[in-house]
Design an enzyme around this catalytic site. Sequence first.
Site, mmCIF file in Angstrom:
data_model
loop_
_atom_site.group_PDB
_atom_site.id
_atom_site.type_symbol
_atom_site.label_atom_id
_atom_site.label_comp_id
_atom_site.label_asym_id
_atom_site.label_seq_id
_atom_site.Cartn_x
_atom_site.Cartn_y
_atom_site.Cartn_z
ATOM 1 C CG HIS A 1 -1.999 -1.058 1.148
ATOM 2 N ND1 HIS A 1 -3.278 -0.817 0.687
ATOM 3 C CD2 HIS A 1 -1.969 -2.377 1.459
ATOM 4 C CE1 HIS A 1 -3.988 -1.925 0.736
ATOM 5 N NE2 HIS A 1 -3.216 -2.894 1.202
ATOM 6 C CG ASP B 1 0.819 9.425 -0.141
ATOM 7 O OD1 ASP B 1 0.839 8.309 0.402
ATOM 8 O OD2 ASP B 1 0.108 10.362 0.269
#
Length: 829
Positions: free
Chosen positions: A207, A408
């Site tokens: 993730h 990110d």
Amino acid sequence: MGLWRRLPRVPSENNFDNVVSSSGSMIVVSNRLPFVLQRNAEGKLVRKASAGGLVTAVAPVVINGSGLWVGWPGLHLANPNEPIPESDPDDITPTAGLRSEKVVAVQIDPVVFDSYYNGCCNATFWPLFHSMPDRATFKREHWHNYTTANKEFANCTMKALTSLPRRTGNDVPLIWIHDYHLMLAANWVRQGAEEEGIMCKLGFFLHIPFPPWDIFRLFPWGDEILQGMLACDMVGFHITDYCLNFVDCCQRNLGCRVDRKNLLVEHGGRSVRVRPLPIGIPFERFVELSEKAPKVLSTNQKIVLGVDRLDYTKGLVHRLLAFEKLLENHPQHKENVSLLQISVPSRTDVKEYQELKEEMDQLVGRINGKFTTPNWSPIRYIYGCVSQDELAAFYRDSAVGLVTPLRDGMNLVAKEFVACQINTPPGVLIVSPFAGAGETMHEALICNPYEINDASEVIHRALTMPEDERILRMNYLRRREKLNDVNYWTKSFLSAMGSLLTQEDHDDIGTTSMPAVTLDDFDEYLAKYIGNTHKLALLLDYDGTLAPIAPHPDLAIIPPETKNVLQRLSNISDVYIAIISGRNVNNVKQMVGIEGITYAGNHGLEILHPDGTKFVHPMPTEFHDRVGELLRQLQESVCKDGAWVENKGALLTFHFRETPSHLRSRLAEEAKRLIEEAGFKAGKAHCAIEAKPPVQWNKGRASIYILRTAFGVDWSERIRIIYAGDDTTDEDAMLALKGMAATFRVTSSSIVKTSAERRLPSTDSVLTMLKWVERHLSRRKPSIDPSNYRRNSLAKQGAVQMEMSFMRSGQAEEHKNGSATRLSTDSTN
């Protein structure tokens, strides 16, 4: 992943009829369970729902398919057998239907857990994988505890797997492991499932970003991480860039064969699929929230909105500085535009995060003090959580969504902002190119947060963008996110795993396996190294390299094709061949059966040269006497349940390949203890423990001795070397020859630390490599120089043989460093 204080509602009565389904039961493995356990005023355990896209998307699939969820429950239980409570009858969150019997709570020692989670995961992997290595710490203790924790998660996963009914075909269970906390777990799950004979599929999803090779290689135990992930059948990332980074690391760190076009990695004889699977959000749920949320912004000013965890990866300081520069360069925005920054507290007990909070507080105060007027403050700063209704209203009514992290994985705030943009005209989304969302949300304005002045200009452009352009861009963004929502993400994963119940309804999963190793696979690595003029030395292990591993050494037969290639290579003047084995030297010669090459037995303690001379490394006399006693002890104590001892003369090998898996560890430990108590060194091999005399000699030292003997003291300048082996004893040679040879390690699917430059999946691929060598050398012009090394000159009479010298205690000074030999003029018959 989520920033809610409360979860969005799920369909009434937990009706998941429209939820995607898996063809087999799904076991989800994550660091946390989809809820956390807390104690109420009476001290009883109660569930508290967790937020996030993973829970929202995957919990219904687990519930519908009678699957299980493995994870840490959120607190350390004094009594690990304390039952987990059922969900509250009024619970309407996605996990309400997850019965306690379908939950496997992982219990880890609190000290180990803190080191694993706060130490390795958050202090090492989080900054490193976000390409901020200067913030990462590398501590062996943390890595050790990370390994321990992953083994415990794997044990609990095996418990969950064995509790399911046995399935075949497409109905086999699917184990889905999540995120950087559990990058090793799949290795032990795969081993356990194979030992238990349980069919299953293994998938992994990361993730967060996966860094490029030059960042990843800073981690001292990177090889183990890659192999842990490669234990899965499919490894998923948010975007293609992360996939390519991973594939590149597998090739450069591990020496794996890869297919960049089809995103495949060969490991341990398996083809591992690597797939970009960008996660989405529950789009319609956010639309519904934005439609119902009351207005919370009572101002005519344009709002630039930032919503983030307070984390150094989010670029919050850079964002404030860019907004300050906007007000300096474009004073028309003063009193007309405000920045609303919502920072959700994160890791408040960590000094680095405390310092970031202080810096943010001071910066907000300085900018507000610089620009504030009686009727306006440029920045409204909220440090804390906000309710789901408030956040949806902020998203809906803001003119600009500012998503500018320094790094990110995806960033779902960008997607949530788009889903809630239901007003006409809509706002404008600004995204950093260093977020995964920057690759998929093409119509957003791209803003490099590191360039403060340019970032301020992008904000200015967003605030002054014409209405028709705003509508066009937002319509494209909303259409894509509606289509690629969180259920589509789950469906894409199941499809990639071949576990979608109605597979025909989804896209083709593409190429899933790499072709067999071919001659061309060695061109790039070997052709330039070997060249067209140098002589070549082939140093090859036997068991597991030339011959497949067999239950008994006598059954490990070299395939005829491999023997024929070696025979032809031995007749090429520019090729020198040595077989270096753990077997007795006479046995390895008998098994290979080629004259005119060098044979080394007992890991190089005995070396038989092509001309018939023999080197035997000296061993202290007392250890010669102890071999028989150790053999007797091993036979009496550990030779049971299929285990046995092989007597190689100077060495003993305790084999336990035929022993049931649950008994191996205990027998191996006992054998190791007996070997070491007898004064021998215990070395690991394939399902075996070897008893070696305590001399400074191994395959590495033997390889250099062989090369020096064959080519002279300047051998390193005049020859090229290929070494191929398959176990830990070969690592000594690969390490000794590192930088001076092309090295190959034949590996299985388990985690193997190797000094080899390349990995090969099987003995068949070693044969292919030998065929490549034959093809390459056959294209050379015949050498006019006579061979300058010892080959095929076996004297039938009078050959000198160097025999074992058994050192007595008083002779130790005569044999410094254990390297002296005694020459005998005995004739060979």
